[in-house]
Design a protein around this motif. Structure first.
Motif, mmCIF file in Angstrom:
data_model
loop_
_atom_site.group_PDB
_atom_site.id
_atom_site.type_symbol
_atom_site.label_atom_id
_atom_site.label_comp_id
_atom_site.label_asym_id
_atom_site.label_seq_id
_atom_site.Cartn_x
_atom_site.Cartn_y
_atom_site.Cartn_z
ATOM 1 N N GLU A 81 0.931 -1.104 0.126
ATOM 2 C CA GLU A 81 0.097 0.233 -0.104
ATOM 3 C C GLU A 81 0.864 1.408 -0.026
ATOM 4 N N ALA A 82 1.818 1.173 0.934
ATOM 5 C CA ALA A 82 2.784 2.562 0.971
ATOM 6 C C ALA A 82 3.532 2.779 -0.212
ATOM 7 N N TYR A 83 4.073 1.545 -0.906
ATOM 8 C CA TYR A 83 4.741 1.575 -1.825
ATOM 9 C C TYR A 83 3.938 2.386 -3.346
ATOM 10 N N GLU A 84 2.762 1.785 -3.382
ATOM 11 C CA GLU A 84 2.033 1.961 -4.412
ATOM 12 C C GLU A 84 1.319 3.493 -4.422
ATOM 13 N N ALA A 85 1.235 3.778 -3.094
ATOM 14 C CA ALA A 85 1.034 5.453 -2.934
ATOM 15 C C ALA A 85 2.169 6.169 -3.298
ATOM 16 N N GLY A 86 3.258 5.775 -3.562
ATOM 17 C CA GLY A 86 4.465 6.654 -4.003
ATOM 18 C C GLY A 86 5.285 7.146 -2.981
ATOM 19 N N TYR A 87 5.244 6.744 -1.867
ATOM 20 C CA TYR A 87 5.994 6.921 -0.586
ATOM 21 C C TYR A 87 7.671 6.630 -1.195
ATOM 22 N N SER A 88 8.615 7.314 -0.705
ATOM 23 C CA SER A 88 10.125 6.998 -0.922
ATOM 24 C C SER A 88 10.850 6.429 0.246
ATOM 25 N N VAL A 294 5.534 -17.859 -3.845
ATOM 26 C CA VAL A 294 5.557 -16.884 -5.209
ATOM 27 C C VAL A 294 6.202 -15.334 -4.247
ATOM 28 N N VAL A 295 7.176 -14.692 -4.820
ATOM 29 C CA VAL A 295 7.530 -13.227 -4.588
ATOM 30 C C VAL A 295 6.645 -12.370 -5.553
ATOM 31 N N GLU A 296 5.746 -11.445 -5.011
ATOM 32 C CA GLU A 296 4.921 -10.699 -5.853
ATOM 33 C C GLU A 296 5.797 -9.633 -6.091
ATOM 34 N N GLU A 297 6.062 -9.245 -7.576
ATOM 35 C CA GLU A 297 6.929 -8.107 -7.684
ATOM 36 C C GLU A 297 5.983 -6.847 -7.811
ATOM 37 N N THR A 298 6.468 -5.515 -7.760
ATOM 38 C CA THR A 298 5.901 -4.377 -7.641
ATOM 39 C C THR A 298 5.219 -4.040 -8.944
ATOM 40 N N SER A 299 4.329 -3.295 -9.045
ATOM 41 C CA SER A 299 3.743 -2.810 -10.168
ATOM 42 C C SER A 299 4.767 -1.531 -10.623
ATOM 43 N N LYS A 300 4.271 -0.997 -12.072
ATOM 44 C CA LYS A 300 5.061 -0.188 -12.623
ATOM 45 C C LYS A 300 4.762 1.084 -12.281
ATOM 46 N N GLY A 301 3.474 1.350 -11.949
ATOM 47 C CA GLY A 301 2.874 2.553 -11.840
ATOM 48 C C GLY A 301 2.775 2.790 -10.580
ATOM 49 N N ARG A 302 2.929 4.167 -10.182
ATOM 50 C CA ARG A 302 2.807 4.502 -8.569
ATOM 51 C C ARG A 302 2.069 5.785 -8.637
ATOM 52 N N SER A 303 1.609 6.258 -7.537
ATOM 53 C CA SER A 303 1.204 7.525 -7.206
ATOM 54 C C SER A 303 2.409 8.520 -6.825
ATOM 55 N N SER A 304 2.147 9.508 -6.802
ATOM 56 C CA SER A 304 3.250 10.565 -6.420
ATOM 57 C C SER A 304 2.931 11.040 -5.021
ATOM 58 N N GLN A 305 3.953 11.106 -4.202
ATOM 59 C CA GLN A 305 3.968 11.822 -2.622
ATOM 60 C C GLN A 305 4.724 13.047 -2.769
ATOM 61 N N GLY A 306 4.330 14.035 -2.412
ATOM 62 C CA GLY A 306 5.301 15.362 -2.248
ATOM 63 C C GLY A 306 4.588 16.161 -1.287
#
Length: 306
Positions: A81-88, A294-306
């Motif tokens: 959830e955090a990664y896909e929300a765009g947190y660094s 199975v290791v789930e890979e991350t999706s290519k698309g992410r939101s942007s946090q700033g």
């Protein structure tokens, strides 16, 4: 903190509302650094959902898994959830962890010093009496742990760490994927951090300190644990085989030694069903030989946090 290093603390909780409140308060009261909070409610039934739904702090949000998915499932949901929300930067912990006031700043300072060239950073976790929390001592190798002398250094290279104040670089998450939810409980943090440290340099940051409010300061004790908890150890021994076999001869040596020690411990110290416990031990070890989650890979698309 620059906009390209937006931080979120991921807290996994299950039926420990009072401790969750203390954890959130400590995170939101950090000195010198700030972050959002994402709580993963792992199917709590103690009023946690109602508390989170009524929380008026705009910096705190939550996701509800709908059932208890174990620590592994909770951290999987939180990191994803955090990664896909765009947190660094993703600061992961259990609900019974209380970060000291400058814990986050010390991690952020180390991040800046290392110029972002790291996979994970790990805090020093102490128990209620001030001694190191035994379940959270970082490992520098298959057989070696961080020692007392190491904690006086500025940064300590490590290979494995627990998710009791674990600071993740989103670049590492992108490359190695998410925690394995199917681990359920036990060794999910060790597996994930070892996977990261295979490709990134990782460190313990001794100046970043947290209190880990576990009931007792000890590692798991299969021999003395009650019969109603034996089922949990299926995951421990299965997961350990999957984890340590990747280290080749050293890993197999560790597993053989652990199996022998555990067998002797059960025979000498267990007051319960010795045969049943040994059956659980060896069937779980055998399961680990063919276990291929199975290791789930991350999706290519992410939101942007700033």
């Amino acid at each position: 903190m620059s906009p390209d290093k937006k931080i979120v603390a991921v807290v996994v909780t299950y039926n420990r509302l009072d401790q969750l409140k203390a954890c959130i308060q400590a995170i939101r009261n950090q000195d010198g650094a700030t972050c959002d909070v994402l709580v993963v409610n792992n199917g709590s039934t103690d009023g946690t959902a109602e508390f989170l739904s009524g929380c008026t702090d705009s910096g705190v949000r939550f996701v509800d898994t709908g059932e208890n998915t174990g620590s592994a499932g909770g951290f999987y949901h939180g990191v994803k959830e955090a990664y896909e929300a765009g947190y660094s930067r993703i600061w992961v912990m259990d609900d019974d962890v209380v970060p000291d006031a400058t814990a986050l700043k010390r991690l952020a300072d180390a991040d800046e010093f290392l110029e972002g060239d790291w996979g994970f950073l790990s805090s020093f976790a102490r128990w209620k009496d001030g001694t190191p929390c035994k379940a959270n001592i970082q490992k520098t190798g298959v057989f070696s742990f961080v020692g007392d002398r190491d904690r006086h250094l500025g940064l300590v290279p490590v290979k494995i760490a627990a998710m009791a104040s674990l600071y993740l670089n989103a670049d590492a998450v992108k490359q190695i994927g998410y925690p394995i939810a199917d681990y359920v409980i036990y060794s999910d943090d060790y597996e994930y951090t070892s996977r990261i440290s295979e490709q990134f340099t990782c460190y313990m940051v001794p100046s970043s300190t947290v209190l880990h409010n576990t009931a007792v300061n000890m590692k798991v004790d299969f021999a003395r644990d009650s019969p109603d908890r034996v089922w949990r150890y299926r995951y421990l021994y299965r997961n350990d085989v999957h984890l340590y076999r990747r280290y080749g001869a050293k890993g197999w040596a560790y597993l053989v030694a652990k199996a022998g020690f555990t067998t002797a411990n059960v025979l000498l110290r267990s007051k319960g069903d010795r045969i049943g416990k040994l059956r659980t031990l060896y069937s779980s070890l055998a399961e680990g030989l063919r276990y291929e989650p199975v290791v789930e890979e991350t999706s290519k698309g992410r939101s942007s946090q700033g």
